[in-house]
Design a protein around this motif. Structure first.
Motif, PDB file in Angstrom:
ATOM      1  N   ARG A  93      82.401  65.968  52.036  1.00  0.00           N
ATOM      2  CA  ARG A  93      82.266  64.660  52.672  1.00  0.00           C
ATOM      3  C   ARG A  93      80.825  64.409  53.106  1.00  0.00           C
ATOM      4  O   ARG A  93      80.281  63.315  52.885  1.00  0.00           O
ATOM      5  N   VAL A 121      78.279  61.479  51.635  1.00  0.00           N
ATOM      6  CA  VAL A 121      77.662  60.500  52.543  1.00  0.00           C
ATOM      7  C   VAL A 121      76.140  60.535  52.399  1.00  0.00           C
ATOM      8  O   VAL A 121      75.479  59.489  52.326  1.00  0.00           O
ATOM      9  N   TRP A 153      83.061  65.008  44.204  1.00  0.00           N
ATOM     10  CA  TRP A 153      84.294  64.865  44.972  1.00  0.00           C
ATOM     11  C   TRP A 153      85.430  65.617  44.285  1.00  0.00           C
ATOM     12  O   TRP A 153      86.156  66.393  44.918  1.00  0.00           O
ATOM     13  N   LEU A 173      89.298  64.966  50.804  1.00  0.00           N
ATOM     14  CA  LEU A 173      87.908  65.285  51.101  1.00  0.00           C
ATOM     15  C   LEU A 173      87.822  66.478  52.047  1.00  0.00           C
ATOM     16  O   LEU A 173      88.484  66.504  53.088  1.00  0.00           O
ATOM     17  N   THR A 174      87.008  67.439  51.693  1.00  0.00           N
ATOM     18  CA  THR A 174      86.742  68.586  52.558  1.00  0.00           C
ATOM     19  C   THR A 174      85.454  68.318  53.342  1.00  0.00           C
ATOM     20  O   THR A 174      84.653  67.464  52.967  1.00  0.00           O
ATOM     21  N   ALA A 227      85.713  69.573  46.179  1.00  0.00           N
ATOM     22  CA  ALA A 227      86.759  69.801  47.171  1.00  0.00           C
ATOM     23  C   ALA A 227      87.539  71.078  46.860  1.00  0.00           C
ATOM     24  O   ALA A 227      87.860  71.863  47.753  1.00  0.00           O
TER      25      ALA A 227
END
Length: 241
Positions: A13, A17, A80, A8-9, A84
């Motif tokens: 991230r 979220v 994701w 995760l970058t 990334a």
């Protein structure tokens, strides 16, 4: 490149979220309490100035139905997987700009269609615009590198985008509205054009402190030809950094 989840970058991230939290909030507030979050945050096909925030908030909500969980889960996985890699290449600021450009680009076509054919339009919603942006950026950055998805043969990134567009078009037919397909086309086109514009921009030469040597022309090589001497060992020029 095989299908796998990269580390995760930071920007990805935060995006994951926010999108997960917004989906949970919609499920609780609208599903249990009946608060009309979809009506407030989804992009209405009618151009209404007081609802200008919907240009930025429509990825936060999903269409109400049993497929909302699957739709949001697929978008999060795609963001994701491809986001990334895109952030590792573009950096944080450019990735944030990519998200903004794709969200705005994904809203243009549905709004235009809604103004022309209001009876067949529906509010735009879902995180698909961001997912399409990450996939488009991945295809441009890797020059269409081959990817392997589960239960799918190996194909180039561009061919994979074509397959996903066909699937989205079929979904739009079942929904009897082209809105999902228009979101995908607008976000994908905006992302591809944005990343290609970044890669084609000329890099600025770094300025050295001090020194009065001649300035190098833009695009010129940093190598300098030093003529050799008169001996047989120095017949050819030497290239020095």
């Amino acid at each position: 490149m095989r299908f796998a989840f990269p580390p995760l970058t930071p920007v990805v991230r935060v995006i994951l979220v926010v999108l997960f939290a917004s989906f949970v909030a919609q499920s609780l507030l609208q599903g249990l309490i009946g608060l009309p979050l979809f009506d407030w945050l989804a992009l209405s096909p009618e151009l209404d100035v007081p609802l200008a925030w919907q240009w930025a908030t429509y990825p936060l909500v999903e269409y109400v139905g049993s497929s909302a969980v699957i739709s949001r889960a697929i978008d999060l996985l795609l963001i994701w997987t491809f986001g990334a890699m895109a952030e590792s290449h573009l950096g944080r600021n450019r990735t944030l700009q990519l998200v903004v450009v794709s969200v705005l680009g994904g809203a243009i076509l549905p709004l235009a269609f809604g103004l022309l054919f209001g009876d067949y339009a529906m509010p735009a919603a879902g995180a698909g615009a961001i997912a399409w942006a990450m996939m488009g950026a991945f295809a441009v950055i890797t020059r269409g590198a081959p990817v392997n998805f589960v239960l799918m043969p190996s194909m180039s990134a561009w061919h994979a985008l074509g397959v996903f567009l066909v699937i989205t078009a079929l979904q739009s037919m079942w929904a009897r509205t082209p809105t999902p397909l228009l979101i995908a086309l607008g976000a994908l086109a905006a992302a591809v054009l944005f990343v290609r514009w970044i890669e084609q921009r000329p890099t600025r030469p770094t300025k050295k402190t001090g020194g009065n040597g001649p300035r190098r022309r833009s695009g010129a090589s940093h190598l300098q030809v030093i003529p050799g001497g008169q001996s047989s060992e120095d017949e050819r020029p030497r290239w020095l950094n």
